[in-house]
Scaffold this active site. Structure first.
Site, PDB file in Angstrom:
ATOM      1  CB  ILE A 232      -0.988  -0.021   1.185  1.00  0.00           C
ATOM      2  CG1 ILE A 232      -2.169   0.909   0.916  1.00  0.00           C
ATOM      3  CG2 ILE A 232      -0.296   0.317   2.499  1.00  0.00           C
ATOM      4  CD1 ILE A 232      -3.340   0.686   1.864  1.00  0.00           C
TER       5      ILE A 232
ATOM      6  CG  ASN B 237      -0.659   1.320  17.790  1.00  0.00           C
ATOM      7  OD1 ASN B 237      -0.639   2.482  18.191  1.00  0.00           O
ATOM      8  ND2 ASN B 237       0.430   0.701  17.372  1.00  0.00           N
TER       9      ASN B 237
ATOM     10  CB  VAL C  38      -0.101  -2.133   6.981  1.00  0.00           C
ATOM     11  CG1 VAL C  38      -1.198  -1.777   7.946  1.00  0.00           C
ATOM     12  CG2 VAL C  38      -0.193  -1.283   5.728  1.00  0.00           C
ATOM     13  CG  ASP C  39       1.092   1.761  12.504  1.00  0.00           C
ATOM     14  OD1 ASP C  39       1.220   2.852  11.915  1.00  0.00           O
ATOM     15  OD2 ASP C  39       0.870   1.657  13.723  1.00  0.00           O
TER      16      ASP C  39
ATOM     17  CE1 TYR D 236      -3.632  -4.523  17.262  1.00  0.00           C
ATOM     18  CE2 TYR D 236      -5.459  -3.224  16.433  1.00  0.00           C
ATOM     19  CZ  TYR D 236      -4.288  -3.313  17.157  1.00  0.00           C
ATOM     20  OH  TYR D 236      -3.781  -2.208  17.784  1.00  0.00           O
TER      21      TYR D 236
HETATM   22  P1  ADP Z   1      -3.764  -5.112  12.251  1.00  0.00           P
HETATM   23  O1  ADP Z   1      -3.000  -4.812  13.513  1.00  0.00           O
HETATM   24  O2  ADP Z   1      -4.920  -4.161  12.025  1.00  0.00           O
HETATM   25  O3  ADP Z   1      -4.145  -6.550  12.155  1.00  0.00           O
HETATM   26  P2  ADP Z   1      -1.511  -5.513  10.402  1.00  0.00           P
HETATM   27  O4  ADP Z   1      -0.627  -4.466   9.815  1.00  0.00           O
HETATM   28  O5  ADP Z   1      -0.892  -6.493  11.340  1.00  0.00           O
HETATM   29  O6  ADP Z   1      -2.745  -4.735  11.069  1.00  0.00           O
HETATM   30  O7  ADP Z   1      -2.199  -6.356   9.238  1.00  0.00           O
HETATM   31  C1  ADP Z   1      -3.236  -5.883   8.423  1.00  0.00           C
HETATM   32  C2  ADP Z   1      -3.021  -6.398   7.009  1.00  0.00           C
HETATM   33  O8  ADP Z   1      -2.049  -5.561   6.356  1.00  0.00           O
HETATM   34  C3  ADP Z   1      -2.462  -7.827   6.908  1.00  0.00           C
HETATM   35  O9  ADP Z   1      -3.122  -8.516   5.864  1.00  0.00           O
HETATM   36  C4  ADP Z   1      -0.984  -7.584   6.563  1.00  0.00           C
HETATM   37  O10 ADP Z   1      -0.447  -8.683   5.843  1.00  0.00           O
HETATM   38  C5  ADP Z   1      -1.130  -6.377   5.679  1.00  0.00           C
HETATM   39  N1  ADP Z   1       0.083  -5.594   5.376  1.00  0.00           N
HETATM   40  C6  ADP Z   1       1.280  -5.562   6.009  1.00  0.00           C
HETATM   41  N2  ADP Z   1       2.116  -4.721   5.381  1.00  0.00           N
HETATM   42  C7  ADP Z   1       1.436  -4.197   4.313  1.00  0.00           C
HETATM   43  C8  ADP Z   1       1.735  -3.289   3.251  1.00  0.00           C
HETATM   44  N3  ADP Z   1       2.935  -2.705   3.151  1.00  0.00           N
HETATM   45  N4  ADP Z   1       0.761  -3.021   2.328  1.00  0.00           N
HETATM   46  C9  ADP Z   1      -0.465  -3.585   2.416  1.00  0.00           C
HETATM   47  N5  ADP Z   1      -0.822  -4.443   3.391  1.00  0.00           N
HETATM   48  C10 ADP Z   1       0.125  -4.755   4.325  1.00  0.00           C
END
Ligand code: ADP
Length: 168
Positions: A10, A23, A32-33, A120
């Protein structure tokens, strides 16, 4: 509104706004954060320090800084606790509130990650219908919603959910 699913990262999306699955501290984290903070640069963390966090199910807007996207919408998904603790409503609220922030910013194209289905623990098979349905029924000026899925399982789940919705 066009709704689509792609497999990808993303942080490189060329849309008006990307959504961050943050968070409650809004001060960065894993998944992703972490990727969004790394790509947007340190100014994002500085800006977020002034926002006073964010409640679960709500969303806050920041500039995109070094991202190609002009805006970042930070929303906090629910942690999965078995599904009886309001998780679907809170997840729907994340998508609704994110689109409301997009409207306030004048963003017409928005990329979402699969909120809550990583660390999560929300099962993606249950999260994808909530995500797609909520985006479909929300009144918004956004013209394009793109679900950007980081792995094949997530991508397949969103893709099939969109297909089955288009048939009904
Ligand atoms: P949450 O804490 O809300 O579960 P996460 O970041 O752990 O958030 O995961 C949410 C989704 O984002 C997962 O499917 C993860 O694989 C995905 N994700 C992680 N990095 C990226 C990225 N760079 N671009 C898009 N999606 C991502």
């Amino acid at each position: 509104m066009a709704i689509e699913a792609v497999r990808g990262d993303i942080t490189v999306e060329r849309v008006d706004a990307v959504v961050n699955a943050a968070n409650t501290s809004l001060l960065g984290g894993a998944g992703v954060d972490g990727a969004i903070h790394a790509a947007a640069g340190p100014e994002l963390l500085e800006y977020c320090r002034g926002l006073g966090g964010c409640a679960v199910g709500e969303a806050k807007l920041t500039p995109g800084f070094e991202l190609p996207a002009r805006w970042i919408i930070h929303t906090v998904g629910p942690k999965w606790r078995g599904g009886q603790e309001g998780e679907p409503d809170l997840l729907a609220s994340c998508y609704r509130e994110s689109l409301a922030r997009a409207d306030e910013a004048g963003a017409e194209s928005v990329a979402f990650p699969s909120i809550s289905t990583g660390i999560y623990g929300y099962p993606v098979a249950q999260a994808a219908p909530v995500a797609v349905r909520t985006v479909q029924i929300t009144s918004t000026n956004v013209r394009l919603v793109r679900f950007v899925c980081f792995d094949d399982k997530t991508f397949d789940t969103y893709r099939l959910e969109l297909q089955s919705n288009q048939r009904t």
